[in-house]
Design an enzyme around this catalytic site. Structure first.
Site, mmCIF file in Angstrom:
data_model
loop_
_atom_site.group_PDB
_atom_site.id
_atom_site.type_symbol
_atom_site.label_atom_id
_atom_site.label_comp_id
_atom_site.label_asym_id
_atom_site.label_seq_id
_atom_site.Cartn_x
_atom_site.Cartn_y
_atom_site.Cartn_z
ATOM 1 C CG HIS A 181 -6.049 -8.292 0.953
ATOM 2 N ND1 HIS A 181 -6.313 -8.647 -0.360
ATOM 3 C CD2 HIS A 181 -5.841 -6.949 0.930
ATOM 4 C CE1 HIS A 181 -6.270 -7.573 -1.127
ATOM 5 N NE2 HIS A 181 -5.978 -6.538 -0.373
ATOM 6 N NE ARG A 207 -3.513 -2.255 2.827
ATOM 7 C CZ ARG A 207 -3.213 -3.403 3.422
ATOM 8 N NH1 ARG A 207 -1.984 -3.567 3.935
ATOM 9 N NH2 ARG A 207 -4.090 -4.378 3.520
ATOM 10 N NE ARG A 212 -2.848 -3.029 -1.876
ATOM 11 C CZ ARG A 212 -2.459 -3.882 -0.931
ATOM 12 N NH1 ARG A 212 -1.173 -4.130 -0.772
ATOM 13 N NH2 ARG A 212 -3.341 -4.476 -0.153
ATOM 14 C CE1 TYR A 216 -6.192 -6.846 -7.679
ATOM 15 C CE2 TYR A 216 -6.388 -7.743 -5.476
ATOM 16 C CZ TYR A 216 -6.098 -6.696 -6.306
ATOM 17 O OH TYR A 216 -5.712 -5.498 -5.784
ATOM 18 C CE LYS A 263 -6.120 -0.564 4.779
ATOM 19 N NZ LYS A 263 -7.438 -0.770 4.137
ATOM 20 C CG HIS A 267 -4.932 1.234 -4.619
ATOM 21 N ND1 HIS A 267 -4.417 0.773 -3.417
ATOM 22 C CD2 HIS A 267 -6.107 0.571 -4.797
ATOM 23 C CE1 HIS A 267 -5.248 -0.114 -2.893
ATOM 24 N NE2 HIS A 267 -6.280 -0.261 -3.711
#
Length: 308
Positions: free
Chosen positions: A278, A148, A255, A287, A172, A252
């Site tokens: 994730h 990210r 990414r 995806y 995150k 992004h």
């Protein structure tokens, strides 16, 4: 207590208990301040709002032409705030509990072709000096590891292992992961480290101390590291030099390119989930359209009946 004070309390909780990042907190504040403004125009506040008041605000957003995703995000922030107020005993009810946001289709990520990525890297190779070394290191890390943009610009200097074959990335919620690097990325990092000191602030000891900690320091940013906005501008300049549409190129998007190109070349979804950081594989499943295209091509080219 005013809406502003309630929002501040809620954001303090999100930062302290949930480890929410500054970007997340800023997004919550914008959405909640917008809802507060709409409630205020009806003579209401977060303490007095009813389900009908919130529905009226959502209807107003729809009339203004706001996208379903924006409306849904603002409702989500509002629901979290009301759950907080209920848990804290500041409200006896949750007026948003039974509400659902507008239905929204999940858009497929914008995808760069492998040829576009090659053109981007070729343009970065043409850059000279410190600027070029930094641009190549940023691009190589982003495309090699699928980071990210916030993870990329805030990489600490010691994120690179001694062998420089992996990166320690803090994602995150403060979750850490190891990201393997490609040989070109490792080489780009080594080249960058030889000239990195030239980008450190001069004549300001406190700024120097802040910047020294980061792999990509900045002499102008208060944070001490290259900002998201600065990197976005660097990327758009390189895209323009590569003959690509800068409006379609962002950190992004790169990414997304990392993930889609891995899948298109045989990687499994679970591995891509781990590399992207994730928490839930359902996030990575956006995806799967790449997998579907690959399987379709496989059947069309390899199945005996396809040749009839």
């Amino acid at each position: 207590m005013s809406d502003t004070q309630l929002i501040d309390l809620f954001l303090d909780m999100m930062a302290a208990e949930r480890g929410a990042s500054k970007n997340t907190l800023d997004a919550y504040r914008r959405d909640l301040e917008d809802m507060s403004m709409r409630l205020s125009s009806r003579g209401r506040s977060f303490m007095s709002a009813s389900t009908g008041d919130i529905e009226a605000c959502l209807a107003e957003m729809a009339r203004e032409g706001l996208s379903a995703s924006t409306t849904a995000r603002r409702l989500s922030a509002t629901r979290r705030l009301f759950r907080f107020l209920l848990a804290e005993g500041r409200r006896a009810d949750d007026p948003a509990r039974s509400m659902s946001g507008p239905k929204r289709g999940r858009p497929l990520p914008k995808v760069m072709s492998e040829a576009d990525v090659d053109a981007l890297f070729a343009a970065a190779e043409a850059l000279e000096g410190v600027r070029g070394a930094r641009a190549r290191a940023l691009l190589e890390i982003l495309y090699a590891g699928g980071l990210r943009v916030t993870e990329l610009v805030t990489l600490s200097l010691n994120a690179v292992t001694r062998a420089q074959s992996t990166l320690h990335v803090t994602g995150k919620g403060g979750k850490e992961r190891l990201v393997p690097l490609t040989p070109p990325a490792m080489e780009a990092i080594r080249d960058w480290l030889t000239v990195r000191e030239n980008s450190l602030p001069k004549g300001n000891p406190s700024a120097m101390t802040r910047a020294q900690r980061f792999l990509f320091p900045s002499s102008s940013a208060a944070e001490g590291h290259l900002t998201r906005e600065q990197f976005a501008r660097i990327l758009k300049d390189i895209a323009a030099a590569a003959g690509l549409d800068p409006k379609k190129i962002s950190p992004h998007v790169l990414r997304h390119a990392f993930a889609t190109h891995l899948l298109a070349n045989g990687a499994d979804l679970r591995s891509v989930q781990t590399l992207l950081g994730h928490a839930d594989i359902s996030t990575t499943q956006i995806y799967t359209h790449v997998l579907e295209e690959r399987l379709k091509t496989l059947v069309e080219t390899a199945h005996p009946l396809a040749k009839r």
